[in-house]
Write an enzyme that holds these catalytic residues in place. Structure first.
Site, mmCIF file in Angstrom:
data_model
loop_
_atom_site.group_PDB
_atom_site.id
_atom_site.type_symbol
_atom_site.label_atom_id
_atom_site.label_comp_id
_atom_site.label_asym_id
_atom_site.label_seq_id
_atom_site.Cartn_x
_atom_site.Cartn_y
_atom_site.Cartn_z
ATOM 1 N N GLU A 270 0.836 -1.201 0.000
ATOM 2 C CA GLU A 270 0.000 0.000 0.000
ATOM 3 C C GLU A 270 0.870 1.250 0.000
ATOM 4 O O GLU A 270 1.484 1.606 1.011
ATOM 5 C CB GLU A 270 -0.945 -0.008 1.217
ATOM 6 C CG GLU A 270 -1.948 -1.142 1.188
ATOM 7 C CD GLU A 270 -2.947 -1.050 0.051
ATOM 8 O OE1 GLU A 270 -3.254 0.078 -0.400
ATOM 9 O OE2 GLU A 270 -3.418 -2.114 -0.395
ATOM 10 N N GLU B 285 -5.869 4.240 7.590
ATOM 11 C CA GLU B 285 -5.343 3.837 6.281
ATOM 12 C C GLU B 285 -5.457 2.325 6.100
ATOM 13 O O GLU B 285 -5.807 1.843 5.016
ATOM 14 C CB GLU B 285 -3.889 4.278 6.117
ATOM 15 C CG GLU B 285 -3.310 4.000 4.758
ATOM 16 C CD GLU B 285 -4.052 4.686 3.625
ATOM 17 O OE1 GLU B 285 -4.457 3.981 2.668
ATOM 18 O OE2 GLU B 285 -4.226 5.919 3.670
ATOM 19 N N GLU C 293 -11.280 -1.347 0.603
ATOM 20 C CA GLU C 293 -11.034 -1.379 -0.835
ATOM 21 C C GLU C 293 -10.887 -2.812 -1.340
ATOM 22 O O GLU C 293 -11.459 -3.183 -2.373
ATOM 23 C CB GLU C 293 -9.790 -0.572 -1.188
ATOM 24 C CG GLU C 293 -9.991 0.918 -1.085
ATOM 25 C CD GLU C 293 -8.752 1.710 -1.457
ATOM 26 O OE1 GLU C 293 -7.683 1.105 -1.713
ATOM 27 O OE2 GLU C 293 -8.848 2.950 -1.497
ATOM 28 N N LYS D 204 -15.843 3.185 -1.486
ATOM 29 C CA LYS D 204 -14.391 3.359 -1.447
ATOM 30 C C LYS D 204 -14.009 4.827 -1.284
ATOM 31 O O LYS D 204 -13.052 5.145 -0.565
ATOM 32 C CB LYS D 204 -13.766 2.755 -2.705
ATOM 33 C CG LYS D 204 -13.865 1.227 -2.722
ATOM 34 C CD LYS D 204 -13.578 0.619 -4.076
ATOM 35 C CE LYS D 204 -12.139 0.637 -4.424
ATOM 36 N NZ LYS D 204 -11.838 -0.121 -5.662
ATOM 37 N N ASP D 205 -14.749 5.721 -1.923
ATOM 38 C CA ASP D 205 -14.474 7.150 -1.776
ATOM 39 C C ASP D 205 -14.704 7.610 -0.332
ATOM 40 O O ASP D 205 -13.923 8.397 0.209
ATOM 41 C CB ASP D 205 -15.358 7.973 -2.713
ATOM 42 C CG ASP D 205 -14.946 7.864 -4.169
ATOM 43 O OD1 ASP D 205 -13.863 7.304 -4.451
ATOM 44 O OD2 ASP D 205 -15.713 8.346 -5.029
#
Length: 124
Positions: free
Chosen positions: A28, A69, A76, A94-95
């Site tokens: 990530e 995060e 996601e 997801k947004d």
């Protein structure tokens, strides 16, 4: 359940948790960015000799950003697994999850300015 079996389950659980942490660090890029920011903030903390309370606030703030995060990454991945094709509802989910990280990051910057701002101003 005997004690030895409980200990083995804890060790296995820890291994899974460690594997998850390694995965997020390796894969990530946003998490890597947050870790870079963490290293800079911790370095500044030592340079400015933060008080115990300041360290507590900074570390809690860093932890909150990293946790959000990681949760965003999980959301996601789940959504991509459930619906691999484009779907407007998945995009919104997801947004929103990314927005959580953004709000947390903005708050962390404010906390950083409150703690480091006066110290930086003294140097100028």
């Amino acid at each position: 359940m005997n004690l030895a079996l409980k200990d083995k389950k804890r060790i296995v659980g820890f291994r899974f948790a460690w594997a998850g942490l390694k995965t997020v660090v390796k894969k990530e890029s946003n998490f890597q960015l947050h870790l870079t920011a963490t290293a800079i903030v911790v370095t500044l903390g030592f340079f400015f000799k933060l008080s115990l309370i300041e360290w507590a606030v900074i570390l809690l703030t860093i932890g909150l950003v990293l946790i959000t995060e990681m949760i965003n990454s999980v959301i996601e991945r789940i959504m991509d697994f459930i619906q691999p094709d484009y779907d407007e509802r998945v995009k919104e989910i997801k947004d929103i999850a990314a927005g959580v990280v953004l709000v947390t990051a903005i708050i962390s910057v404010v906390v950083g300015v409150l703690i480091f701002g006066p110290k930086i101003m003294q140097l100028l």
